[in-house]
Each structure stands twice: as C-alpha cells, then as structure tokens.
Design a protein around this motif. Structure first.
Motif, PDB file in Angstrom:
ATOM      1  N   ASP A   1       0.831  -1.336  -0.002  1.00 27.65           N
ATOM      2  CA  ASP A   1       0.058  -0.011  -0.084  1.00 27.65           C
ATOM      3  C   ASP A   1       0.866   1.151  -0.024  1.00 27.65           C
ATOM      4  O   ASP A   1       0.291   2.126  -0.854  1.00 27.65           O
ATOM      5  CB  ASP A   1      -1.152   0.012   1.172  1.00 27.65           C
ATOM      6  CG  ASP A   1      -1.824  -0.872   1.016  1.00 27.65           C
ATOM      7  OD1 ASP A   1      -2.486  -1.316   0.215  1.00 27.65           O
ATOM      8  OD2 ASP A   1      -2.173  -1.760   2.185  1.00 27.65           O
ATOM      9  N   VAL A   2       1.910   1.046   0.757  1.00 28.74           N
ATOM     10  CA  VAL A   2       2.919   2.407   0.750  1.00 28.74           C
ATOM     11  C   VAL A   2       3.456   2.570  -0.591  1.00 28.74           C
ATOM     12  O   VAL A   2       3.706   3.838  -0.963  1.00 28.74           O
ATOM     13  CB  VAL A   2       4.044   2.369   1.835  1.00 28.74           C
ATOM     14  CG1 VAL A   2       4.857   3.473   2.060  1.00 28.74           C
ATOM     15  CG2 VAL A   2       3.320   1.912   3.027  1.00 28.74           C
ATOM     16  N   SER A   3       3.787   1.514  -1.216  1.00 23.29           N
ATOM     17  CA  SER A   3       4.590   1.879  -2.709  1.00 23.29           C
ATOM     18  C   SER A   3       3.255   2.199  -3.437  1.00 23.29           C
ATOM     19  O   SER A   3       3.564   3.063  -4.398  1.00 23.29           O
ATOM     20  CB  SER A   3       4.936   0.256  -3.202  1.00 23.29           C
ATOM     21  OG  SER A   3       5.798  -0.231  -2.474  1.00 23.29           O
ATOM     22  N   ALA A   4       2.234   1.899  -3.344  1.00 28.44           N
ATOM     23  CA  ALA A   4       1.246   2.418  -4.089  1.00 28.44           C
ATOM     24  C   ALA A   4       0.833   3.828  -3.843  1.00 28.44           C
ATOM     25  O   ALA A   4       0.607   4.628  -4.938  1.00 28.44           O
ATOM     26  CB  ALA A   4      -0.100   1.509  -4.231  1.00 28.44           C
TER      27      ALA A   4
ATOM     28  N   ALA B   1      10.474   9.080  -1.688  1.00 25.01           N
ATOM     29  CA  ALA B   1      10.995   8.441  -0.324  1.00 25.01           C
ATOM     30  C   ALA B   1       9.627   8.733   0.674  1.00 25.01           C
ATOM     31  O   ALA B   1       9.079   9.634   0.531  1.00 25.01           O
ATOM     32  CB  ALA B   1      12.188   9.115   0.162  1.00 25.01           C
ATOM     33  N   VAL B   2       9.658   7.586   1.505  1.00 23.03           N
ATOM     34  CA  VAL B   2       8.511   7.771   2.436  1.00 23.03           C
ATOM     35  C   VAL B   2       9.160   7.287   3.926  1.00 23.03           C
ATOM     36  O   VAL B   2       9.767   6.383   3.876  1.00 23.03           O
ATOM     37  CB  VAL B   2       7.455   6.940   2.118  1.00 23.03           C
ATOM     38  CG1 VAL B   2       6.415   6.750   3.341  1.00 23.03           C
ATOM     39  CG2 VAL B   2       6.647   7.218   0.652  1.00 23.03           C
TER      40      VAL B   2
ATOM     41  N   PRO C   1      13.122   0.675  -2.725  1.00 23.45           N
ATOM     42  CA  PRO C   1      14.048   1.641  -2.099  1.00 23.45           C
ATOM     43  C   PRO C   1      13.522   2.918  -1.677  1.00 23.45           C
ATOM     44  O   PRO C   1      14.286   3.627  -1.062  1.00 23.45           O
ATOM     45  CB  PRO C   1      15.329   1.937  -3.230  1.00 23.45           C
ATOM     46  CG  PRO C   1      14.239   1.661  -4.375  1.00 23.45           C
ATOM     47  CD  PRO C   1      13.554   0.417  -4.126  1.00 23.45           C
ATOM     48  N   ARG C   2      12.239   3.229  -2.037  1.00 26.67           N
ATOM     49  CA  ARG C   2      11.654   4.307  -1.663  1.00 26.67           C
ATOM     50  C   ARG C   2      11.206   4.479  -0.122  1.00 26.67           C
ATOM     51  O   ARG C   2      10.815   5.455   0.380  1.00 26.67           O
ATOM     52  CB  ARG C   2      10.249   4.705  -2.450  1.00 26.67           C
ATOM     53  CG  ARG C   2      10.799   4.977  -4.002  1.00 26.67           C
ATOM     54  CD  ARG C   2       9.462   4.956  -4.928  1.00 26.67           C
ATOM     55  NE  ARG C   2       8.741   3.731  -4.833  1.00 26.67           N
ATOM     56  CZ  ARG C   2       7.661   3.538  -5.455  1.00 26.67           C
ATOM     57  NH1 ARG C   2       7.379   4.558  -6.122  1.00 26.67           N
ATOM     58  NH2 ARG C   2       7.146   2.574  -5.444  1.00 26.67           N
ATOM     59  N   LEU C   3      11.097   3.245   0.316  1.00 26.92           N
ATOM     60  CA  LEU C   3      10.534   3.074   1.706  1.00 26.92           C
ATOM     61  C   LEU C   3      11.788   3.129   2.818  1.00 26.92           C
ATOM     62  O   LEU C   3      12.500   2.052   3.017  1.00 26.92           O
ATOM     63  CB  LEU C   3       9.636   1.561   1.961  1.00 26.92           C
ATOM     64  CG  LEU C   3       8.322   1.661   1.500  1.00 26.92           C
ATOM     65  CD1 LEU C   3       8.161   2.354   0.142  1.00 26.92           C
ATOM     66  CD2 LEU C   3       7.588   0.323   1.559  1.00 26.92           C
TER      67      LEU C   3
END
Length: 523
Positions: free
Chosen positions: A24-27, A36-37, A66-68
């Motif tokens: 869900d975070v990737s979405a 980034a998050v 890698p964005r998380l």
C-alpha cells in the motif's frame, strides 16, 4: 520527486483507519509521485517498540522498494529494551534508519523526565531527525527538548488548529523545530508560517493511513507559495533532514488534480470570527472569501462565532453584514440560542433576508442538550419557514451526540436537520449513519478533523450520495484539507458533484452566483 515523512504500516486494533501494508505504501508513492517515504510500524506504536521495529525491518527488506525508509520508534534506554545505549547510533545506521519516532504519552514516559536523558544522549550522537505527534507531547516538552539538544531536528506532526498560539511561540524560540503538513489545519496556516519563518521549517507529510493524504496534497497544490518554497516544502527540507541526495527536479505532490478551481463547490459549514481557546489568525469575511478563491470554493454558508459563543444578536448582525459585503459568495445561518426565546421576533424578521438559509444551533457552547424542550420554539420557527437547522454534532457528549438528532427528528419528521461534523469521531460517523438511516429528514455534514476519504465513501455508500453535504469548518480548518478529501475519495463524478454542491443547493436553496463572482485563481 517529493518526500513523505509520516506513514504507518501494520495492523491496527480499531477501525479508525485502514491497515496498510508495504505494498500500500508503494502504491501511495506511485499515486503522489513520491521519491521516499519514512515508514513506522503500528506494532511499535500500539504494542512494543522493539518488536515493531524488528517487524518493520523485515517487512521493508521483503518489499525491496528503495523508496520506503525505516523510521524506528524508540523510548527510554535505561531499561535495556532497545539494547545498550552506547551502540544504539551505530545499530540505527546499520539498519538504515532515517528518522526516530517518539510516543511518550502512549508508552508511559516523559520527554522532560530523567528516563529520557540516556535516550537524548543517544539521539544527539545519532544525528537523526526526531518526529513526535502533537497528541503525544505538549509544547513545553517540545520546547525543553529543543533547548536541551538544539542540534536535533524535531518535527512536530499533526499540529491541527487549536495550538497555534503555542506553536508560534516555540518556533520563534527554537529554530530546530519543524512542522509537518499531515494536518496543519489552521486556515492559511501554511502561508502564515512560511511568511513568518520562511519555507525551511515545514515538511510535506500525509499521516497516512490515519489521516487522508489527499488533504495535504490539495493544500500544497493550491498554496500561494512560490516555486522555490513549494519545492522546499514538498521534498527539499525532508531531504536535508534525512540526509538524502538533492532531487534532480523540483519535487511535486500532485495526483493529477486540475490546475485551477475544479467545478461547483459549496461549503455548507463555515464561520467568521474568533474562538476563545485558540488563535484564528484570519477570521474576517474578506479572509474567508480569499481562502475560498484559493481553494476553489464557489459559495459558503456561514455563522458568526460571536453568536455561537456569547452574543447571538450581535453575531447574527455581523453575519448579515458579511453576506451583504460578499453577495452571491456568502450566505448565512442565524444562530439561535435555546435560552433566548425573546429573540424569536427578530429571527423571524431576519429569516426574510435574502442571504439567510437556515439556523445554526450549538448545544456545546449553549450548554443545552439538543433534545431539550427549550429548543422547541426554534424547531417550530424553522418548520414554519421551511429552513434546515445545522447542529453541532459530537459523539459521546451529553449535548451533541448524533443520537440526540434522532430524538428530535422523531418528534419533528418535517424538520430538516444537518448533523454537523457527522458526529466528529469515527464512532460519530457510525452513529450518524444509523440515525440518518432511521430518519430521512436527517443529513450528514462532513467537516472535521477525523474524517477521511474512506469514511466519506462509507457515508455515501450507506446513505446514498443525496444525504451527504460537504463542509470544512473554515475559518478554523483550512478548506483545502476538506476539499482534498472529497477529491481524493473513491466517488463517482455524480456522487462527488452531489456532495460538493448539489445537495447543499437543493436543501439550502442556493442560486448559482454570477460567473464574474466565481473563483478565478488556482495554482
């Protein structure tokens, strides 16, 4: 691309919000164009920080996105729950941790207590930004933390609108204190703080999934900031605090909304005036119309807060003056106090004013439960003139619970009642649905701090799109949060049009303003 510093994954024991996975975070990153998050784990918040941090590390490794970026939840170190204090900074670096979250109120400790000293020393050595939700601390603790460790960057999240007096005092004194945009809710609060401190103290954040990311995105998209300030807020400041490389292009938080005002919008719950327990920096009718132009609001129906708190006669006179000063843009509710039946002749005359569209009652400030018989003269007056009544609604209170609206609707099935805030809380939303299902003369109005697009969708699904009205609570809450939630919700175009304007136009008998008066701005 932008950066979001405030997202949670993992199971949640209540139905206050959705339960997000790393997928869900990737979405979420894809939807809002995020580079980034910073992610924390619900288990670290609601159960045990050490266990939650281990889960977070494992789930992020499995996601391989890698964005998380991990944000660990920490607490006092003396008990040994987080290992030896001496090597904590090195362990955080080894795990790729980019920020630290603290939840002292939930976890039974104090930032100002002796139990925080070893933690503070470790955080200073680690050099990571420290994030805290405002409902976990008070501003004096934030001030003391920033004074004790001025080299730490502290980010206060979920500021809302009630603590602006304390906020500016701390920001004036402590340059290391920052604010996130997950719910910087004071009307024009973003522009106010950037004008006072420059853009470097604010970070874009969604607060997802407990808050609605579309609100913060709409706020940013329709801000008055220049390009450099917008880029700093959307990602530049976060990159600096998190130690990330600079972006190749100016960051943007934009899920594809139109550049300008997007269609007909009626704010069915607005105000002008002051509030005793918090600073409302822009409270005039001119301020409100300027905010409407920025957000893309066609018209607003307002009451004056002087009338709600202290003087209904003077407050209603100010409301009528405001609507006369902005014809076609502002309409009004007359505040009626159950303790003042002597006002009935005056209210009867004022109901004939072309801008008046109904009554506003506030059982909290008037300290009289909504189902009290002292309101009967107000209900009779509203029924006689065929106008609706907007009532303050707040679940679990003795004065304003949605169930009280049901009791009044049972006695007066021809009286149109709007449940202000849809009961305000998650339980309030459930009770509002229950009451509206039983009583076709009761409608849900949506302004408030806890509503999300998901709950808006539930209201529409349960009641039908004809029973839900958009409101924002301006001049308290910035209209852009409320509008973002509606635009971001999973509604059809037909449903969204009814919620945003169609239902209010029908119930409040609002004409469209001349084209020359419509909002022409937008960023």
């Amino acid at each position: 691309m932008a950066v979001d510093v405030n997202v949670t994954v993992g199971p949640w024991p209540t139905d206050d919000h959705e339960q997000w996975s790393t997928g869900d975070v990737s979405a979420h990153c894809d939807r809002f164009g995020l580079a980034a998050v910073v992610v924390r784990h619900s288990v670290a918040v609601r159960y045990d920080p050490a266990e939650g941090n281990r889960r977070l590390a494992a789930e992020l490794a499995a996601a391989a996105d890698p964005r998380l970026l991990p944000g660990y939840v920490l607490g006092p170190l003396d008990s040994g729950e987080h290992g030896a204090p001496a090597d904590l900074p090195e362990r955080l670096r080894a795990d790729g941790v980019r920020a630290v979250w603290l939840f002292p109120r939930s976890h039974g400790w104090s930032l100002a207590g002796p139990e925080a000293r070893s933690l503070l020393g470790a955080l200073r050595r680690a050099g990571l930004p420290v994030l805290v939700e405002l409902d976990e601390v008070d501003w004096s603790e934030v001030d003391e933390l920033a004074a004790a460790a001025p080299e730490l960057n502290v980010v206060v999240c979920g500021v809302g609108y009630r603590s602006l007096r304390q906020l500016v005092s701390v920001l004036d004194r402590r340059p290391s204190v920052h604010v996130d945009l997950s719910f910087l809710a004071s009307q024009d609060g973003l522009e106010l703080l950037v004008g006072r401190y420059g853009p470097g103290r604010l970070l874009w954040a969604s607060g997802a999934p407990s808050r609605d990311p579309a609100g913060a995105a709409y706020l940013w998209r329709h801000s008055d900031l220049d390009g450099a300030a917008r880029a700093a807020v959307a990602g530049g400041n976060a990159r600096r605090l998190l130690g990330l490389p600079a972006a190749g292009a100016p960051p943007s938080v934009d899920p594809g909304w139109p550049a300008g005002p997007g269609g007909d919008v009626v704010d069915a719950h607005g105000h002008i005036g002051a509030w005793p327990s918090c600073w409302v920096p822009r409270e005039s009718a001119d301020d409100l119309v300027a905010a409407m132009d920025r957000a893309g609001t066609t018209q607003a129906v307002i009451s004056d807060l002087l009338g709600i708190w202290a003087d209904p006669v003077a407050g209603n006179a100010r409301m009528l003056a405001a609507t006369a000063g902005h014809p076609g843009r502002l309409y009004g509710y007359l505040v009626a106090s159950p303790h003042r039946p002597q006002d009935e002749p005056l209210l009867e005359r004022q109901l004939r004013e072309p801008a008046v569209r109904g009554f506003k009652v506030h059982p909290h400030t008037h300290e009289c439960a909504l189902d009290d018989r002292r309101y009967e003269w107000i209900w009779a007056l509203a029924r006689r003139h065929g106008v609706p009544v907007l009532g303050h609604g707040f679940a679990g209170t003795w004065h304003s619970d949605p169930y009280l609206f049901g009791a009044v609707a049972e006695r007066h099935p021809d009286l149109v009642l709007l449940v202000g805030h849809s009961g305000a809380t998650v339980e309030g939303f459930r009770r509002t649905i229950e009451v509206c299902r039983r009583h076709p003369n009761v409608y849900a109005e949506t302004c408030g701090s806890w509503l999300t697009g998901r709950w808006l969708g539930r209201l529409v699904d349960a009641l039908g799109p004809q029973r839900v009205l958009h409101g924002t609570d301006a001049c308290f809450i910035d209209q852009r949060y409320g509008l973002g939630r509606v635009h971001g919700a999973a509604l059809t175009d037909h449903q969204r049009a009814l919620v945003l304007a169609g239902n209010a136009r029908r119930l409040l008998q609002l004409p469209l303003p001349p084209q020359r008066l419509l909002p022409q701005g937008g960023n």
